[in-house]
Design a protein around this motif. Sequence first.
Motif, PDB file in Angstrom:
ATOM      1  N   SER A 157      11.564  86.365  13.965  1.00 51.42           N
ATOM      2  CA  SER A 157      11.849  86.902  12.633  1.00 51.42           C
ATOM      3  C   SER A 157      10.802  86.414  11.635  1.00 51.42           C
ATOM      4  CB  SER A 157      13.249  86.483  12.177  1.00 51.42           C
ATOM      5  OG  SER A 157      14.247  87.058  12.987  1.00 51.42           O
ATOM      6  N   LEU A 158      10.493  85.117  11.704  1.00 51.01           N
ATOM      7  CA  LEU A 158       9.474  84.572  10.815  1.00 51.01           C
ATOM      8  C   LEU A 158       8.089  85.087  11.179  1.00 51.01           C
ATOM      9  CD1 LEU A 158      10.825  80.929  10.535  1.00 51.01           C
ATOM     10  CD2 LEU A 158      10.624  82.572   8.666  1.00 51.01           C
ATOM     11  N   TYR A 159       7.849  85.268  12.472  1.00 52.79           N
ATOM     12  CA  TYR A 159       6.558  85.807  12.912  1.00 52.79           C
ATOM     13  C   TYR A 159       6.323  87.186  12.310  1.00 52.79           C
ATOM     14  CZ  TYR A 159       3.307  88.326  15.937  1.00 52.79           C
ATOM     15  OH  TYR A 159       2.280  89.105  16.410  1.00 52.79           O
ATOM     16  N   PHE A 160       7.313  88.062  12.425  1.00 52.52           N
ATOM     17  CA  PHE A 160       7.150  89.412  11.897  1.00 52.52           C
ATOM     18  C   PHE A 160       7.137  89.414  10.372  1.00 52.52           C
ATOM     19  CE2 PHE A 160       8.522  90.745  16.170  1.00 52.52           C
ATOM     20  CZ  PHE A 160       7.573  91.723  16.421  1.00 52.52           C
ATOM     21  N   ALA A 161       7.916  88.538   9.748  1.00 54.00           N
ATOM     22  CA  ALA A 161       7.927  88.480   8.287  1.00 54.00           C
ATOM     23  C   ALA A 161       6.577  88.011   7.752  1.00 54.00           C
ATOM     24  CB  ALA A 161       9.040  87.554   7.810  1.00 54.00           C
ATOM     25  N   MET A 162       6.030  86.953   8.347  1.00 52.21           N
ATOM     26  CA  MET A 162       4.796  86.373   7.840  1.00 52.21           C
ATOM     27  C   MET A 162       3.585  87.248   8.155  1.00 52.21           C
ATOM     28  SD  MET A 162       5.733  82.442   8.883  1.00 52.21           S
ATOM     29  CE  MET A 162       4.477  81.546   7.976  1.00 52.21           C
ATOM     30  N   THR A 163       3.459  87.661   9.413  1.00 50.96           N
ATOM     31  CA  THR A 163       2.312  88.505   9.769  1.00 50.96           C
ATOM     32  C   THR A 163       2.471  89.904   9.186  1.00 50.96           C
ATOM     33  OG1 THR A 163       3.323  89.158  11.881  1.00 50.96           O
ATOM     34  CG2 THR A 163       1.893  87.212  11.884  1.00 50.96           C
ATOM     35  N   GLY A 164       3.728  90.370   9.041  1.00 52.96           N
ATOM     36  CA  GLY A 164       3.948  91.685   8.447  1.00 52.96           C
ATOM     37  C   GLY A 164       3.544  91.726   6.989  1.00 52.96           C
ATOM     38  N   MET A 165       3.919  90.695   6.221  1.00 52.95           N
ATOM     39  CA  MET A 165       3.517  90.648   4.821  1.00 52.95           C
ATOM     40  C   MET A 165       2.008  90.507   4.695  1.00 52.95           C
ATOM     41  SD  MET A 165       6.031  91.276   2.963  1.00 52.95           S
ATOM     42  CE  MET A 165       5.021  91.063   1.502  1.00 52.95           C
ATOM     43  N   HIS A 166       1.416  89.736   5.596  1.00 51.81           N
ATOM     44  CA  HIS A 166      -0.040  89.606   5.577  1.00 51.81           C
ATOM     45  C   HIS A 166      -0.694  90.952   5.880  1.00 51.81           C
ATOM     46  CE1 HIS A 166      -4.002  88.755   7.451  1.00 51.81           C
ATOM     47  NE2 HIS A 166      -4.095  87.888   6.459  1.00 51.81           N
ATOM     48  N   ALA A 167      -0.161  91.671   6.875  1.00 59.99           N
ATOM     49  CA  ALA A 167      -0.715  92.982   7.216  1.00 59.99           C
ATOM     50  C   ALA A 167      -0.547  93.960   6.056  1.00 59.99           C
ATOM     51  CB  ALA A 167      -0.036  93.525   8.474  1.00 59.99           C
ATOM     52  N   LEU A 168       0.578  93.879   5.343  1.00 61.04           N
ATOM     53  CA  LEU A 168       0.788  94.737   4.181  1.00 61.04           C
ATOM     54  C   LEU A 168      -0.275  94.471   3.123  1.00 61.04           C
ATOM     55  CD1 LEU A 168       2.442  96.782   2.563  1.00 61.04           C
ATOM     56  CD2 LEU A 168       3.899  94.884   1.803  1.00 61.04           C
ATOM     57  N   HIS A 169      -0.601  93.212   2.914  1.00 66.16           N
ATOM     58  CA  HIS A 169      -1.661  92.879   1.953  1.00 66.16           C
ATOM     59  C   HIS A 169      -3.008  93.434   2.423  1.00 66.16           C
ATOM     60  CE1 HIS A 169       1.300  90.195   0.186  1.00 66.16           C
ATOM     61  NE2 HIS A 169       0.458  89.909  -0.782  1.00 66.16           N
TER      62      HIS A 169
END
Length: 240
Positions: free
Chosen positions: A172-184
Amino acid sequence: MIATQPVHDAHEAHAHAPYLRHHFETVEQQREASSFGMWLFLLTEIMFFGGLFTAYLIYRNWYYPAFVVGSHQLSIVLGTINTAVLICSSFTMAMGVYSAEMKRRKALVGWLLATIILGGVFLGIKADEYHEKWEKHHVPGLNFSVQDFTHPTDAEPALPLDMAQKTQVYFSLYFAMTGMHALHMVIGISILLVLVVKAWGGAYTAGHMTTIENFGLYWHFVDIVWIFLFPLLYLISRHQ
């Protein structure tokens, strides 16, 4: 008519540059205000990602075995390649800022396009990683399975069922952290496309380069966030 002529001449002498906004008196004042606004924005971004990093460290301390096994499911090779890609993109972005300073329009456009390409490569690799997690049933809340952790097929130790379920917290944290980074990254590439079009028209090589400078700060910040994400998610506890 004679009385108004000096006023007209004074107005012409203090005429604003084409890129100077009406609410600023000088270009330098506009540049300082823009830079301050960007640094303030980056401060809010630091606080946002700082919360995610704090949550990761807390839960990693609580569910250490689950986080170790979960991190072993990530590909160090792909993570390393993406790290190298982002470091190169920081270089191309810095060269873009330099080209704007030197008023080299074609060079600026070229470096911005190179940054876009590298950003696209990063997102492509990240999409491949996400697809792999879907196929392995490691996406929390959608198709998650603890089979790989309770009955591993490789040399990894088997986890008790209750601890294996805690690996969902890691992912969950992996997708949240890398997902927000990818969004940026997506937002950054979208802005870059606009900058390329304007740069081709000479917008940032005629004395006004504050926009390129500020976007460079944003891009470098996104790259730095990944420099922290890579060891935390991919490298820590690899040899436990």
